[in-house]
Design an enzyme around this catalytic site. Structure first.
Site, PDB file in Angstrom:
ATOM      1  N   CYS A 109     -11.865 -35.277   0.402  1.00  0.00           N
ATOM      2  CA  CYS A 109     -11.346 -35.887   1.751  1.00  0.00           C
ATOM      3  C   CYS A 109      -9.993 -35.348   1.642  1.00  0.00           C
ATOM      4  O   CYS A 109      -9.229 -35.248   0.610  1.00  0.00           O
ATOM      5  CB  CYS A 109     -11.582 -37.305   1.489  1.00  0.00           C
ATOM      6  SG  CYS A 109     -13.298 -37.887   1.146  1.00  0.00           S
ATOM      7  N   ARG A 142      -9.856 -27.799   1.393  1.00  0.00           N
ATOM      8  CA  ARG A 142     -10.465 -28.644   0.169  1.00  0.00           C
ATOM      9  C   ARG A 142     -11.959 -29.244   0.500  1.00  0.00           C
ATOM     10  O   ARG A 142     -12.697 -29.347  -0.499  1.00  0.00           O
ATOM     11  CB  ARG A 142      -9.654 -30.090   0.328  1.00  0.00           C
ATOM     12  CG  ARG A 142      -8.266 -29.944   0.132  1.00  0.00           C
ATOM     13  CD  ARG A 142      -7.479 -31.427   0.542  1.00  0.00           C
ATOM     14  NE  ARG A 142      -7.975 -32.487  -0.293  1.00  0.00           N
ATOM     15  CZ  ARG A 142      -7.133 -32.792  -1.153  1.00  0.00           C
ATOM     16  NH1 ARG A 142      -6.255 -32.115  -1.481  1.00  0.00           N
ATOM     17  NH2 ARG A 142      -7.446 -33.756  -1.892  1.00  0.00           N
ATOM     18  N   TRP A 153     -15.344 -36.075   2.874  1.00  0.00           N
ATOM     19  CA  TRP A 153     -16.567 -35.416   2.063  1.00  0.00           C
ATOM     20  C   TRP A 153     -17.411 -36.341   1.694  1.00  0.00           C
ATOM     21  O   TRP A 153     -16.799 -37.298   0.800  1.00  0.00           O
ATOM     22  CB  TRP A 153     -15.730 -34.592   1.176  1.00  0.00           C
ATOM     23  CG  TRP A 153     -16.463 -33.661   0.292  1.00  0.00           C
ATOM     24  CD1 TRP A 153     -17.148 -32.476   0.356  1.00  0.00           C
ATOM     25  CD2 TRP A 153     -17.028 -34.164  -1.194  1.00  0.00           C
ATOM     26  NE1 TRP A 153     -18.036 -32.229  -0.890  1.00  0.00           N
ATOM     27  CE2 TRP A 153     -17.924 -33.066  -1.620  1.00  0.00           C
ATOM     28  CE3 TRP A 153     -16.928 -34.996  -1.908  1.00  0.00           C
ATOM     29  CZ2 TRP A 153     -18.308 -32.791  -2.748  1.00  0.00           C
ATOM     30  CZ3 TRP A 153     -17.315 -34.948  -3.213  1.00  0.00           C
ATOM     31  CH2 TRP A 153     -18.317 -33.929  -3.611  1.00  0.00           C
ATOM     32  N   ASN A 198      -9.158 -42.282   0.721  1.00  0.00           N
ATOM     33  CA  ASN A 198      -9.554 -41.258   0.072  1.00  0.00           C
ATOM     34  C   ASN A 198      -9.983 -41.835  -1.431  1.00  0.00           C
ATOM     35  O   ASN A 198      -9.100 -42.931  -1.724  1.00  0.00           O
ATOM     36  CB  ASN A 198      -8.757 -40.121  -0.440  1.00  0.00           C
ATOM     37  CG  ASN A 198      -8.405 -39.078   0.546  1.00  0.00           C
ATOM     38  OD1 ASN A 198      -9.454 -39.088   1.585  1.00  0.00           O
ATOM     39  ND2 ASN A 198      -7.785 -38.217   0.226  1.00  0.00           N
ATOM     40  N   GLY A 199     -11.212 -41.817  -2.049  1.00  0.00           N
ATOM     41  CA  GLY A 199     -11.615 -42.250  -3.359  1.00  0.00           C
ATOM     42  C   GLY A 199     -12.725 -43.278  -3.100  1.00  0.00           C
ATOM     43  O   GLY A 199     -13.405 -43.131  -2.134  1.00  0.00           O
ATOM     44  N   GLU A 252     -18.401 -17.455 -16.170  1.00  0.00           N
ATOM     45  CA  GLU A 252     -17.389 -17.191 -14.893  1.00  0.00           C
ATOM     46  C   GLU A 252     -18.130 -16.496 -13.880  1.00  0.00           C
ATOM     47  O   GLU A 252     -18.058 -16.892 -12.726  1.00  0.00           O
ATOM     48  CB  GLU A 252     -16.155 -17.105 -15.276  1.00  0.00           C
ATOM     49  CG  GLU A 252     -15.043 -16.934 -14.136  1.00  0.00           C
ATOM     50  CD  GLU A 252     -14.862 -18.255 -13.290  1.00  0.00           C
ATOM     51  OE1 GLU A 252     -15.263 -19.520 -13.594  1.00  0.00           O
ATOM     52  OE2 GLU A 252     -14.419 -18.258 -12.125  1.00  0.00           O
ATOM     53  N   LYS A 300     -19.229 -17.962 -10.066  1.00  0.00           N
ATOM     54  CA  LYS A 300     -18.719 -17.379  -8.801  1.00  0.00           C
ATOM     55  C   LYS A 300     -19.699 -17.087  -7.989  1.00  0.00           C
ATOM     56  O   LYS A 300     -19.914 -17.377  -6.785  1.00  0.00           O
ATOM     57  CB  LYS A 300     -17.853 -16.078  -8.996  1.00  0.00           C
ATOM     58  CG  LYS A 300     -16.447 -16.337  -9.573  1.00  0.00           C
ATOM     59  CD  LYS A 300     -15.519 -16.941  -8.755  1.00  0.00           C
ATOM     60  CE  LYS A 300     -15.525 -18.551  -8.775  1.00  0.00           C
ATOM     61  NZ  LYS A 300     -14.699 -19.041  -9.660  1.00  0.00           N
ATOM     62  N   GLU A 352     -21.602 -20.136  -6.563  1.00  0.00           N
ATOM     63  CA  GLU A 352     -20.815 -20.829  -5.501  1.00  0.00           C
ATOM     64  C   GLU A 352     -20.940 -20.187  -4.042  1.00  0.00           C
ATOM     65  O   GLU A 352     -21.018 -21.027  -3.315  1.00  0.00           O
ATOM     66  CB  GLU A 352     -19.570 -20.986  -6.209  1.00  0.00           C
ATOM     67  CG  GLU A 352     -19.279 -21.851  -7.467  1.00  0.00           C
ATOM     68  CD  GLU A 352     -17.588 -21.872  -7.688  1.00  0.00           C
ATOM     69  OE1 GLU A 352     -17.055 -20.800  -7.999  1.00  0.00           O
ATOM     70  OE2 GLU A 352     -17.094 -22.704  -7.341  1.00  0.00           O
ATOM     71  N   HIS A 400     -33.888 -15.220 -27.241  1.00  0.00           N
ATOM     72  CA  HIS A 400     -34.464 -16.390 -27.504  1.00  0.00           C
ATOM     73  C   HIS A 400     -34.890 -17.211 -26.226  1.00  0.00           C
ATOM     74  O   HIS A 400     -35.106 -18.266 -26.143  1.00  0.00           O
ATOM     75  CB  HIS A 400     -33.292 -17.258 -28.043  1.00  0.00           C
ATOM     76  CG  HIS A 400     -32.953 -16.795 -29.325  1.00  0.00           C
ATOM     77  ND1 HIS A 400     -33.759 -16.663 -30.604  1.00  0.00           N
ATOM     78  CD2 HIS A 400     -31.950 -16.203 -29.637  1.00  0.00           C
ATOM     79  CE1 HIS A 400     -33.140 -16.230 -31.513  1.00  0.00           C
ATOM     80  NE2 HIS A 400     -32.119 -15.574 -31.070  1.00  0.00           N
ATOM     81  N   LYS A 411     -12.603 -28.256  -3.051  1.00  0.00           N
ATOM     82  CA  LYS A 411     -11.514 -27.696  -3.759  1.00  0.00           C
ATOM     83  C   LYS A 411     -11.043 -28.641  -4.620  1.00  0.00           C
ATOM     84  O   LYS A 411     -10.681 -28.105  -5.986  1.00  0.00           O
ATOM     85  CB  LYS A 411     -10.401 -27.280  -2.759  1.00  0.00           C
ATOM     86  CG  LYS A 411      -9.362 -26.562  -3.447  1.00  0.00           C
ATOM     87  CD  LYS A 411      -9.987 -25.037  -4.029  1.00  0.00           C
ATOM     88  CE  LYS A 411      -8.948 -24.436  -4.670  1.00  0.00           C
ATOM     89  NZ  LYS A 411      -9.589 -23.289  -5.449  1.00  0.00           N
TER      90      LYS A 411
HETATM   91  C1  F6R Z   1     -14.918 -22.973  -9.206  1.00  0.00           C
HETATM   92  C2  F6R Z   1     -13.992 -24.091  -9.260  1.00  0.00           C
HETATM   93  C3  F6R Z   1     -14.364 -25.425  -9.834  1.00  0.00           C
HETATM   94  C4  F6R Z   1     -12.924 -25.884 -10.384  1.00  0.00           C
HETATM   95  C5  F6R Z   1     -13.297 -27.129 -11.001  1.00  0.00           C
HETATM   96  C6  F6R Z   1     -12.052 -27.837 -11.582  1.00  0.00           C
HETATM   97  O1  F6R Z   1     -14.652 -21.892  -8.510  1.00  0.00           O
HETATM   98  O2  F6R Z   1     -12.908 -23.979  -8.361  1.00  0.00           O
HETATM   99  O3  F6R Z   1     -15.138 -25.134 -10.879  1.00  0.00           O
HETATM  100  O4  F6R Z   1     -12.682 -24.908 -11.290  1.00  0.00           O
HETATM  101  O5  F6R Z   1     -13.892 -28.097 -10.143  1.00  0.00           O
HETATM  102  O6  F6R Z   1     -11.272 -28.127 -10.844  1.00  0.00           O
HETATM  103  P1  F6R Z   1      -9.441 -27.859 -11.206  1.00  0.00           P
HETATM  104  O7  F6R Z   1      -9.418 -26.735 -11.703  1.00  0.00           O
HETATM  105  O8  F6R Z   1      -8.750 -28.396  -9.825  1.00  0.00           O
HETATM  106  O9  F6R Z   1      -9.465 -29.140 -12.142  1.00  0.00           O
END
Ligand code: F6R
Length: 616
Positions: free
Chosen positions: A2, A27, A76, A102-103, A488, A492, A495, A511, A611
């Site tokens: 949000c 976000r 959100w 928010n929250g 990672e 990516k 996502e 395994h 985000k």
């Molecule tokens: C993946 C991504 C998320 C963040 C995770 C932590 O591309 O962006 O996995 O890395 O939500 O977020 P932060 O770094 O803001 O604590």
């Protein structure tokens, strides 16, 4: 996640709110809305819509003008589906109060039941509407008092911005755990959950702390203690992010722009932190460093991509320095009764600085007496402010939901911090000498160019992406320092393409995952030739070939051996094994990006993702 904006001042409020919300789109959100009050109106103007901001804007043709107060929100969903009814702002029972939130209000169900017993009727399934009704119930002409009383009844965490139809001359806000920042203007003031929304209008900001209540007028900002109502003196800070920095700058997507910003991010990190061959962390006080020297163990605690950075950190400290270390995801750390005390350093890694689980982990670590360090991108964020010390990554605003440049910046800071510890910690590995530190610094200084070189392979990555675009399952394999790179790369891809991808430590292949391999299965193998497990990776590649799997390799430039064993190869320049994750992840970011674009995915705002994950 949000986003909140609020405005009071001489401009037309609606365009200001919409622009602010546009700056918060990165976000991630599923619906949006605004509520405004004209100088002479007796009713709020409210517009809300499910979906993107364009849907909301379509409702705003021919809206009334001469409106100078308003609040806006991108939602959100937490309680209730994404829908117009559930979108914020929400009004109280008689439409006297409007608020955005928010929250999460944890006891909203019991509050709702209580209000229903008093005849309140709710239009949404949200916890936020309960808050609006509660504030209105306590409102008898004094909004500040009503907010204070309502907050006393709520448990959970929040950032609220509240207006009353009785008074177009002010706006109130308060927070606990969720972020809020005031933007200070001339004859106007702003409030937002995130600095990005303020950037078009002002660079003067006031960071708000938990349990503060703010009154905004056109020409005044007053901050009170939320519980006692006593005045609190706050200072104004100047931020140096500009709007262009947060724009796409000619690239098709923010994510691609951010991938291409990585050489600059790495260069900036080095320029700011390495002076005359010495690592300089200005923000670490002598007292803090003194405690660091007595630390027995280091814990990296973080989520998602930032967790992968922690895993790399774990290898850097464990392997290069022989300092005991551990990487844990924040959501596990906070509930596992972590074995940390005053002899431990807990390093929280976070782009946003607001991730709920990482914030809770920080508080847990502090409660146990551990020394804490935050590695954070967003200046002034909650985790940055609450940790004992902070090292900012200064990657600039990262708008693409999938993290790229922030990850590289995190790896850079962790590499520098590891060398720094190697230089000062009495228990470091015996052979971690000044000469070794110098070699690593020299190698680090070559990275910006090496990343540029790696990015030149974009066309080659595109060819591979075209061939694999319809695949639904991918395996990523790596060992040692590049096991986190495999995780990672897979993250990516998942996502932004929505294909399934799984990262493994390559030694685990036998395994279980080997059962998946046939002529249809792509396997991405990270095999830099400077790795001490290079031969082992080559064996893994042979095993995949023997089962006719499709080998895509990331290897060191000039390695004809691995190239000849692979269907597609992305090469990276030669560097020390410890630094290879900083290069090896780049083609994997590009691969995910290319496949996502070919499949017309919403690259910058992938479905269901946010985000900044400020709820648990
Ligand atoms: C993946 C991504 C998320 C963040 C995770 C932590 O591309 O962006 O996995 O890395 O939500 O977020 P932060 O770094 O803001 O604590």
């Amino acid at each position: 996640m949000c986003g909140i904006v609020g405005y009071i001042g001489e401009r037309e409020a609606i365009p200001v709110l919409i622009k602010g919300l546009e700056h918060l789109e990165y976000r991630g959100y599923d619906s949006a809305g605004i509520a405004c009050l004209g100088a002479r109106s007796s009713k709020f103007f409210v517009a809300k819509e499910k979906g993107k901001l364009s849907e909301l804007k379509a409702q705003l043709n021919g809206v009334p003008s001469n409106i100078h107060l308003g609040i806006g929100h991108t939602r959100w969903a937490t309680h209730g589906q994404p829908s117009r009814a559930n979108a914020h702002p929400h009004l109280g029972q008689n439409g006297v109060i409007a608020l955005v939130h928010n929250g999460i209000i944890e006891n909203y169900a019991e509050l709702r039941a209580e209000l229903e017993r008093h005849g309140h009727k709710f239009k949404s399934q949200t916890d936020t509407e309960v808050a609006a009704h509660l504030v209105e119930r306590y409102y008898h002409g004094n909004l500040q008092e009503a907010i204070q009383k309502a907050i006393q009844r709520m448990t959970g965490f929040f950032a609220f911005v509240v207006i009353s139809r009785d008074d177009p001359s002010r706006l109130f806000a308060c927070k606990r755990s969720n972020p809020l920042v005031v933007g200070v203007g001339h004859g106007e003031n702003f409030i937002a959950s995130d600095i990005s929304a303020l950037l078009p209008y002002t660079k003067q900001v006031i960071y708000l702390e938990d349990d503060e209540l703010i009154e905004l007028r056109c020409d005044a900002v007053t901050v009170f203690d939320l519980q006692t109502g006593t005045r609190i003196k706050k200072s104004v800070s100047r931020i140096n992010w500009n709007v262009e920095k947060a724009q796409k700058g000619g690239y098709k997507h923010f994510m691609l722009k951010e991938i291409y910003e990585q050489p600059e991010v790495v260069r900036n990190t080095l320029e700011a932190r390495v002076k005359k061959g010495k690592i300089v962390f200005d923000s670490l006080t002598q007292k803090w460093i003194h405690r660091l020297k007595q630390i027995d163990k280091i814990h990296f605690v973080s989520c998602g991509t930032a967790y992968h950075a922690g895993l790399v950190g774990n290898y850097m400290l464990g392997e290069s320095l022989r300092l005991p270390s551990e990487a844990t995801v924040s959501s596990e750390f906070r509930y596992e009764d972590p074995a940390v005390d005053e002899d431990d350093l807990v390093v929280l890694i976070t782009q946003s600085g607001e991730t709920a689980d990482t914030l809770a982990a920080l508080r847990e670590a502090k409660a146990r007496g551990a020394l804490t360090l935050a590695i954070v991108n967003v200046v002034g964020s909650t985790i940055a402010r609450e940790a004992d010390a902070v090292l900012y990554t200064h990657a600039g605003p990262e708008i693409g939901v999938a993290s790229t440049k922030a990850y590289l910046a995190q790896l850079m800071i962790i590499a520098l911090f590891s060398i720094f510890i190697g230089e000062i910690h009495p228990a470091r590995k015996k052979d971690f000498t000044q000469a070794k530190a110098r070699t690593l610094l020299k190698e680090l200084s070559r990275l910006p160019r090496q990343i540029e070189e790696t990015l030149r392979d974009e066309k080659r990555v595109e060819v591979c992406a075209r061939a694999l675009r319809e695949k639904k399952n991918f395996i990523y394999l790596g060992r040692g320092y590049n096991y986190p790179t495999a995780l990672e790369g897979a993250l990516k891809l998942k996502e932004i393409t929505y294909a399934h991808a799984h990262g493994y430590a390559a030694g685990e292949m036998k395994h279980g995952p080997i059962a998946l391999i046939d002529q249809t299965q792509p396997v991405i193998c990270i095999a830099p030739s400077t790795s001490k497990t290079y031969e082992k990776m080559v064996s893994n590649i042979e095993e995949i070939r023997a089962r006719k799997g499709i080998v895509i390799s990331v290897t060191t430039r000039g390695d004809e051996n691995v190239r000849s064993l692979s269907k597609y190869t992305f090469s990276i320049p030669e560097t020390q094994e410890m630094l290879s994750p900083i290069l090896a992840v780049v083609p994997l970011q590009l691969l995910a990006y290319k496949i996502a674009v070919l499949n017309q995915r919403d690259v910058d705002q992938p479905r269901n993702l946010a985000k900044s994950v400020t709820v648990e």
